[in-house]
Scaffold this motif. Sequence first.
Motif, mmCIF file in Angstrom:
data_model
loop_
_atom_site.group_PDB
_atom_site.id
_atom_site.type_symbol
_atom_site.label_atom_id
_atom_site.label_comp_id
_atom_site.label_asym_id
_atom_site.label_seq_id
_atom_site.Cartn_x
_atom_site.Cartn_y
_atom_site.Cartn_z
ATOM 1 N N LYS A 94 1.008 -1.246 0.075
ATOM 2 C CA LYS A 94 -0.057 -0.083 0.093
ATOM 3 C C LYS A 94 0.809 1.434 0.021
ATOM 4 O O LYS A 94 0.230 2.253 -0.213
ATOM 5 N N SER A 95 2.143 1.265 -0.014
ATOM 6 C CA SER A 95 3.139 2.250 0.170
ATOM 7 C C SER A 95 3.288 2.984 -1.111
ATOM 8 O O SER A 95 2.995 2.380 -2.188
ATOM 9 N N PHE A 96 3.657 4.301 -1.108
ATOM 10 C CA PHE A 96 4.106 4.797 -2.513
ATOM 11 C C PHE A 96 5.495 4.765 -2.693
ATOM 12 O O PHE A 96 5.720 4.443 -4.077
ATOM 13 N N ILE A 97 6.477 4.645 -1.983
ATOM 14 C CA ILE A 97 7.719 4.442 -2.181
ATOM 15 C C ILE A 97 8.320 3.749 -0.928
ATOM 16 O O ILE A 97 8.160 4.133 0.292
ATOM 17 N N ALA B 110 10.208 -6.484 -5.878
ATOM 18 C CA ALA B 110 9.538 -7.834 -6.189
ATOM 19 C C ALA B 110 7.880 -7.372 -6.314
ATOM 20 O O ALA B 110 7.211 -8.145 -7.188
ATOM 21 N N MET B 111 7.599 -6.656 -5.666
ATOM 22 C CA MET B 111 6.202 -6.458 -5.592
ATOM 23 C C MET B 111 5.609 -4.999 -6.231
ATOM 24 O O MET B 111 4.372 -4.461 -6.302
ATOM 25 N N GLY B 112 6.589 -4.704 -7.104
ATOM 26 C CA GLY B 112 6.271 -3.693 -7.934
ATOM 27 C C GLY B 112 6.167 -2.148 -7.715
ATOM 28 O O GLY B 112 5.910 -1.350 -8.447
ATOM 29 N N LYS B 113 7.028 -1.928 -6.409
ATOM 30 C CA LYS B 113 6.973 -0.659 -5.858
ATOM 31 C C LYS B 113 8.058 0.238 -6.443
ATOM 32 O O LYS B 113 9.064 -0.352 -6.813
ATOM 33 N N GLN B 114 7.841 1.323 -6.250
ATOM 34 C CA GLN B 114 9.185 2.395 -6.454
ATOM 35 C C GLN B 114 9.916 2.257 -4.987
ATOM 36 O O GLN B 114 9.562 2.294 -4.208
ATOM 37 N N VAL B 115 11.338 2.273 -5.562
ATOM 38 C CA VAL B 115 12.384 1.908 -4.344
ATOM 39 C C VAL B 115 13.360 2.795 -4.610
ATOM 40 O O VAL B 115 13.924 3.110 -5.813
ATOM 41 N N ILE B 116 13.983 3.284 -3.598
ATOM 42 C CA ILE B 116 15.346 3.749 -3.478
ATOM 43 C C ILE B 116 16.422 3.086 -2.492
ATOM 44 O O ILE B 116 16.031 2.926 -1.451
ATOM 45 N N GLU C 106 13.191 -2.089 -12.895
ATOM 46 C CA GLU C 106 13.453 -1.079 -13.417
ATOM 47 C C GLU C 106 12.870 0.121 -12.709
ATOM 48 O O GLU C 106 12.805 1.228 -13.158
ATOM 49 N N LYS C 107 12.036 -0.002 -11.703
ATOM 50 C CA LYS C 107 11.428 1.093 -10.820
ATOM 51 C C LYS C 107 12.442 1.304 -9.565
ATOM 52 O O LYS C 107 11.811 1.790 -8.529
ATOM 53 N N ALA C 108 13.911 1.348 -9.962
ATOM 54 C CA ALA C 108 14.836 1.721 -8.836
ATOM 55 C C ALA C 108 15.450 2.650 -8.901
ATOM 56 O O ALA C 108 15.919 3.134 -10.260
ATOM 57 N N SER C 109 16.032 3.548 -7.936
ATOM 58 C CA SER C 109 16.826 4.523 -7.763
ATOM 59 C C SER C 109 17.885 4.167 -6.967
ATOM 60 O O SER C 109 17.608 3.922 -5.765
ATOM 61 N N GLU D 235 10.397 13.501 -5.215
ATOM 62 C CA GLU D 235 9.431 14.384 -5.723
ATOM 63 C C GLU D 235 9.227 14.329 -7.505
ATOM 64 O O GLU D 235 7.885 14.380 -7.755
ATOM 65 N N ALA D 236 10.258 13.900 -8.193
ATOM 66 C CA ALA D 236 10.018 13.684 -9.132
ATOM 67 C C ALA D 236 9.208 12.306 -9.653
ATOM 68 O O ALA D 236 8.252 12.550 -10.731
ATOM 69 N N ILE D 237 9.368 11.554 -8.940
ATOM 70 C CA ILE D 237 8.618 10.052 -9.099
ATOM 71 C C ILE D 237 7.268 10.582 -8.610
ATOM 72 O O ILE D 237 6.187 10.200 -9.324
ATOM 73 N N SER D 238 6.957 11.271 -7.762
ATOM 74 C CA SER D 238 5.520 11.700 -7.586
ATOM 75 C C SER D 238 4.919 12.589 -8.646
ATOM 76 O O SER D 238 3.729 12.183 -8.921
ATOM 77 N N LYS D 239 5.565 13.434 -9.188
ATOM 78 C CA LYS D 239 5.015 14.176 -10.332
ATOM 79 C C LYS D 239 4.729 13.181 -11.510
ATOM 80 O O LYS D 239 3.791 13.150 -12.013
ATOM 81 N N THR D 240 5.631 12.330 -11.617
ATOM 82 C CA THR D 240 5.275 11.229 -12.816
ATOM 83 C C THR D 240 4.265 10.603 -12.605
ATOM 84 O O THR D 240 3.307 10.221 -13.444
#
Length: 346
Positions: free
Chosen positions: A255-258, A272-278, A297-300, A335-340
Amino acid sequence: MIKPPQNICILRTDRIGDVTLTLPMAAVIKKHYPDTKVTFAVREYTRPIPDFSTVVDHTLVVPGEFEILPMVRQLREQSFDCIFIVSPNFKVAMAAMLAGIPIRIGTAYRWYSFLFNKPIRDHRSAVLYHEAQYNVRMLSEIGIQELLTKSGAEYALQLPAEIENEAARILEANNIGNGEKYCILHPGSGGSAVDLPIEKFIELAELIHKRTLLKIVCTGSKDETQLCQKIGNAVPAVNFAGKLTLPDLMGLIEKSFIFVSNSTGPLHLASAMGKQVIGFFPKVRVCSAERWGPWTEKASVFTPGIACTDCTIGQCGKLNCMQSIDMMAVCQTIEAISKTVLLENV
């Protein structure tokens, strides 16, 4: 053409991240040999990971002390015709041999490697591939040749409705409503790499609180309660350290955003759950992002800005390399991920 095994065991008895990064093996097997049964053998505390994966047919819990005779009985009862011993262990290798499993696949570089009749000659410490890729490369011994890519990695994690409902209840009890966006900060780790200092996590939390509308949730083990509380002392944050089961944590991640953390198992779960991660990683080769980074591919990924060669854990700690990572750059990435995401939902 190699005749595919019909009943495969993938044995991974180490930690959360290790088990998660092994899941793509099951997906690749199913892609090539859809009728083959795939069992994951793990410790009790990592059991929810294969249990929640739709590409795993069965989960087998290995005795915590690795008693050889109980393991032999377990393995014989399952009638496996092939076993991948991904995490090297003498007792497990001996149990597989005594159980009479015809195809036993494991590393060629342990003193007990004679127990494997299909030795793997990859030196993982050379870091020529990512851990997830090394795992899938083992499948060449049963006729599957595939180089795993980030876009092609399938974990197939699907949480039961009761887990998602419990996560919603936990969040509501802590004043995070349905649909509210929150960032998970996970400042601890299993100690296998060099961590970002807690002061940097606090700095990042303050930036997130000041510059975004995201709520902040901190997670960690019971031993990391005080570490997470330091963040809660600086900004409004919910401290879940030591309060969650692994399924609860997975529900909150879902349920998280990042998700933001050091090199640790929950980072791989979030990936693995498809979340944006840093993720924060040192330049030390054996624990670098090249070997252990989030395989998505959703990693920084952020690494020290200090220029160094042949880095070691000792040298990294002495130079305090992780201190050089710029938290403003991290916050700007969030912030950039949030805008995207906002634009994608318009």
